[in-house]
Scaffold this active site. Structure first.
Site, PDB file in Angstrom:
ATOM      1  N   HIS A   1      24.287  45.235   7.107  1.00 14.90           N
ATOM      2  CA  HIS A   1      25.399  45.655   7.962  1.00 14.90           C
ATOM      3  C   HIS A   1      25.543  44.745   9.180  1.00 14.90           C
ATOM      4  O   HIS A   1      24.675  44.708  10.041  1.00 14.90           O
ATOM      5  CB  HIS A   1      25.160  47.103   8.421  1.00 14.90           C
ATOM      6  CG  HIS A   1      26.379  47.786   8.948  1.00 14.90           C
ATOM      7  ND1 HIS A   1      26.346  49.035   9.550  1.00 14.90           N
ATOM      8  CD2 HIS A   1      27.680  47.421   8.940  1.00 14.90           C
ATOM      9  CE1 HIS A   1      27.568  49.385   9.897  1.00 14.90           C
ATOM     10  NE2 HIS A   1      28.395  48.412   9.540  1.00 14.90           N
TER      11      HIS A   1
ATOM     12  N   TYR B   1      27.051  54.926  12.031  1.00 13.22           N
ATOM     13  CA  TYR B   1      28.162  55.847  12.247  1.00 13.22           C
ATOM     14  C   TYR B   1      27.660  57.174  12.813  1.00 13.22           C
ATOM     15  O   TYR B   1      27.101  58.008  12.096  1.00 13.22           O
ATOM     16  CB  TYR B   1      28.934  56.095  10.956  1.00 13.22           C
ATOM     17  CG  TYR B   1      29.434  54.846  10.268  1.00 13.22           C
ATOM     18  CD1 TYR B   1      29.734  53.685  10.988  1.00 13.22           C
ATOM     19  CD2 TYR B   1      29.613  54.817   8.891  1.00 13.22           C
ATOM     20  CE1 TYR B   1      30.196  52.539  10.355  1.00 13.22           C
ATOM     21  CE2 TYR B   1      30.082  53.672   8.248  1.00 13.22           C
ATOM     22  CZ  TYR B   1      30.367  52.539   8.990  1.00 13.22           C
ATOM     23  OH  TYR B   1      30.817  51.409   8.345  1.00 13.22           O
TER      24      TYR B   1
END
Length: 323
Positions: free
Chosen positions: A139, A54
């Site tokens: 992830h 992010y």
């Protein structure tokens, strides 16, 4: 607070997803990011999720800065491994191709090796300014399943056994591989984004029943399917692309039902995700204090049973949902 699986890590029923704090699509100032976390805290949120992906680490830095004034034992933080960040030589472009309005000062390197997992976590702790995180997820290992199961997950198990992290799991935008993690590994929790919503119940078929059977917790992200269920209108996004016409029409019909029962579609979308017994927490993304306040308000709204009955009776939800 609800414990994740058999771990001692607890989360609030509503969590804050910190991707928007990292200039997701549009810029957010440091002050706005701080105010967003502070508003969520004021509304009782004590679970915060982030990732190196992010904003190339910006989310972790901003979240860590905002949480610094609170006692470390008062909140739960999860981050993710699988994409290491490597610096690049200037001149740098931007990272908008990956969805973030930040300078492309680093590049993402897929790495689910044991060494990659540890290096990624160490870098995350430095950005967060913490000595530990509570939960670590693999992830998006979609295209790296072999390495994730053979090397990445055992590395997380070792970190858990050493007491470096409290709970471990995987976070993905699909349900199938998460089901495999639940059935074949000793995960505490999985994070399923966008696959258990009013518009997409794929996780209900196998993942959620398997999680209940195995005592694994599920965290739901993407409750609004990236925007369509928050504000169904022409041009709204569904799974980060423009919503197909037929899905927009379905969302508008759902909104009309919610209106008739005196609640917002946002409240119904969040309540739907939270209602399943496997679900420990629902993550919402916010980029301002106003959005964080609204999410908390919608989450706290009681949704009448008659709304679910009408959604089923009109075929907008499968008959077995919420029965």
């Amino acid at each position: 607070m609800t414990a994740l699986g058999r771990s001692g890590v607890e989360v609030t029923a509503l969590g804050l997803g910190a991707a928007p704090l990292a200039n997701l699509y549009t810029e957010v100032t440091d002050e706005q990011a701080y105010d967003t976390v502070t508003a969520a805290w004021r509304r009782g949120v004590r679970y915060f999720d982030t990732a190196p992906h992010y904003g190339l680490g910006l989310s972790e830095r901003r979240l860590g800065a905002a949480l610094r004034e609170h006692p470390r034992t008062a909140y739960t933080v999860s981050t993710k491994v699988g994409r290491r960040l490597e610096p690049v030589h200037p001149p740098c472009g931007d990272d908008l191709a990956n969805g973030f309005a930040v300078p492309a000062t680093h590049r993402r390197v897929w790495d689910f090796s044991a060494d990659g997992v540890r290096r990624s976590l160490e870098a995350s702790l430095e950005r967060l300014g913490l000595d530990h995180v509570d939960v670590v997820f693999l992830h998006d290992p979609d295209d790296h399943a072999e390495q994730a199961f053979r090397e990445g997950f055992p590395a997380l198990e070792k970190l858990r056994s050493e007491g470096v992290v409290g709970a471990i799991g995987a976070g993905m935008n699909q349900a199938e591989m998460l089901t495999r993690f639940v059935r074949e590994t000793d995960v505490d929790v999985v994070l399923c984004a966008g696959r258990y919503t009013l518009l997409d119940q794929r996780a209900r078929t196998e993942l959620l029943p398997a999680a209940v059977e195995r005592g694994v917790s599920v965290i739901i992200g993407g409750a609004f399917n990236s925007g369509l269920l928050a504000d169904p209108r022409a041009g709204a996004t569904y799974n980060y692309a423009q919503a197909p016409v037929e899905l927009l029409e379905t969302a508008l019909r759902m909104k009309a039902v919610a209106d008739r029962h005196g609640v917002t579609l946002r409240a119904a979308a969040l309540a739907f995700c939270a209602a399943h017994p496997a679900v420990a927490s629902v993550l919402v993304g916010a980029r301002s204090a106003a959005e964080a306040d609204d999410c908390a308000e919608q989450f706290a709204t009681a949704v009448p049973d008659a709304l679910w009955e009408e959604l089923r009776d009109t075929g907008l939800l499968p008959a077995e949902e919420l029965s």
